[in-house]
Design an enzyme around this catalytic site. Sequence first.
Site, PDB file in Angstrom:
ATOM      1  N   ASN A  14       0.888  -1.171   0.000  1.00  0.00           N
ATOM      2  CA  ASN A  14       0.000   0.000   0.000  1.00  0.00           C
ATOM      3  C   ASN A  14       0.925   1.220   0.000  1.00  0.00           C
ATOM      4  OD1 ASN A  14      -2.513   1.223   2.398  1.00  0.00           O
ATOM      5  ND2 ASN A  14      -2.166   1.773   0.275  1.00  0.00           N
ATOM      6  N   GLN A  47      -2.140   6.505  -2.129  1.00  0.00           N
ATOM      7  CA  GLN A  47      -2.523   7.729  -1.431  1.00  0.00           C
ATOM      8  C   GLN A  47      -1.374   8.730  -1.446  1.00  0.00           C
ATOM      9  OE1 GLN A  47      -3.364   4.733   0.312  1.00  0.00           O
ATOM     10  NE2 GLN A  47      -5.577   4.887   0.088  1.00  0.00           N
ATOM     11  N   ASN A  65      -6.791  10.174  -1.507  1.00  0.00           N
ATOM     12  CA  ASN A  65      -6.806   8.961  -2.310  1.00  0.00           C
ATOM     13  C   ASN A  65      -6.302   9.262  -3.719  1.00  0.00           C
ATOM     14  OD1 ASN A  65      -7.703   7.067  -0.424  1.00  0.00           O
ATOM     15  ND2 ASN A  65      -9.857   7.552  -0.812  1.00  0.00           N
ATOM     16  N   ASN A 149     -12.375   6.028   9.567  1.00  0.00           N
ATOM     17  CA  ASN A 149     -13.105   6.028   8.300  1.00  0.00           C
ATOM     18  C   ASN A 149     -14.032   4.817   8.284  1.00  0.00           C
ATOM     19  OD1 ASN A 149     -11.165   4.045   7.978  1.00  0.00           O
ATOM     20  ND2 ASN A 149     -10.178   4.948   6.223  1.00  0.00           N
ATOM     21  N   HIS A 151     -16.000   1.351   7.373  1.00  0.00           N
ATOM     22  CA  HIS A 151     -15.726   0.045   6.777  1.00  0.00           C
ATOM     23  C   HIS A 151     -16.932  -0.864   6.928  1.00  0.00           C
ATOM     24  CE1 HIS A 151     -11.329   0.283   5.985  1.00  0.00           C
ATOM     25  NE2 HIS A 151     -11.408   1.223   6.904  1.00  0.00           N
ATOM     26  N   ASN A 182     -15.479   1.663   2.655  1.00  0.00           N
ATOM     27  CA  ASN A 182     -14.453   0.689   2.302  1.00  0.00           C
ATOM     28  C   ASN A 182     -15.037  -0.713   2.473  1.00  0.00           C
ATOM     29  OD1 ASN A 182     -11.928   2.541   2.115  1.00  0.00           O
ATOM     30  ND2 ASN A 182     -12.850   3.079   4.075  1.00  0.00           N
ATOM     31  N   GLU A 199     -10.932  -0.362  -1.540  1.00  0.00           N
ATOM     32  CA  GLU A 199     -10.794   0.894  -0.806  1.00  0.00           C
ATOM     33  C   GLU A 199     -11.491   2.020  -1.553  1.00  0.00           C
ATOM     34  OE1 GLU A 199      -7.208   3.220   1.564  1.00  0.00           O
ATOM     35  OE2 GLU A 199      -6.770   1.439   0.369  1.00  0.00           O
ATOM     36  N   CYS A 208      -4.648  -2.635   3.403  1.00  0.00           N
ATOM     37  CA  CYS A 208      -5.366  -1.496   3.960  1.00  0.00           C
ATOM     38  C   CYS A 208      -5.305  -1.627   5.477  1.00  0.00           C
ATOM     39  CB  CYS A 208      -6.814  -1.468   3.474  1.00  0.00           C
ATOM     40  SG  CYS A 208      -7.802  -0.131   4.189  1.00  0.00           S
ATOM     41  N   GLY A 209      -4.588  -0.711   6.128  1.00  0.00           N
ATOM     42  CA  GLY A 209      -4.401  -0.796   7.566  1.00  0.00           C
ATOM     43  C   GLY A 209      -5.684  -0.611   8.342  1.00  0.00           C
ATOM     44  N   THR A 210      -6.482   0.410   7.971  1.00  0.00           N
ATOM     45  CA  THR A 210      -7.739   0.602   8.687  1.00  0.00           C
ATOM     46  C   THR A 210      -8.701  -0.547   8.398  1.00  0.00           C
ATOM     47  OG1 THR A 210      -8.581   2.030   6.905  1.00  0.00           O
ATOM     48  CG2 THR A 210      -7.543   3.121   8.810  1.00  0.00           C
TER      49      THR A 210
END
Length: 267
Positions: A14, A47, A65, A149, A151, A182, A199, A208-210
Amino acid sequence: MTTGRFHKMHGLGNDFVIIDAREEEITLSGAQVAAIADRHSGVGCDQLIILRPSIDADVKMQIFNSDGSQVEACGNASRCVAKLIGDETRIETDGGIIIGSATADGAIVDMGTPRFDWQSIPLAYAMDTLNMPVGWEDLQNPATVNVGNPHVIFFVDDSASVELDRLGPMIEFDPLFPEKVNVNIAHIKNGAIYLRVWERGVGLTRACGTGACATAVAAIKRGLVSSPVQVNLPGGTLVIGWHDGESIQMQGPTSYVFSGEADWTRF
């Protein structure tokens, strides 16, 4: 600042263009961000990150993004920024202040506490966010979690078999999610999570960390796994720790790819 240096880093594939604007101001339009992120005619990234001064933290992280849209949080970018700055770093984001610390091969980040009420996701109307009575084709009864954010998470038998490139944008833009969402597709094997992510504003991503945080939290709340849990993404592995009422801990590797200089007026 029209010409300046940037850092290219990635966490599990990422990847990010990071511009340090703590001493010199820079303003980029959404179209400029999209041009810089283009992998054929720009620098190329998932990003673009602009670091700015912060009153309440060590640094403010502005996150765009690849389509030029701005978002509230990015876990892998947070790890990269923590590794870039070093030591313990308080990072201000639009999703709240998070704390990151560099490790030998990457960083560990305190991502704050997740939110589960439907207004905080946000959803268009009230419903149970742990077992939502909705579905899209074979993807049914997801969970939703906001980790800075929004998800939505679907647990399936085999995440690799889902047509995420087709279903991802359908779900991302569904009116149920007024700020888009997401999309996470996961399955559990031997106590670990295997995850793919669509994403918002980016598309299919290697990590994707989150998304890893939100999926781990949902799996723990449903009793599918225990903390800490290993989350395997196409780009590599993160370790997520969380207990109810506490903040999320995310640890994993980062890579510094190169630095460069660009005339931002050319984009």
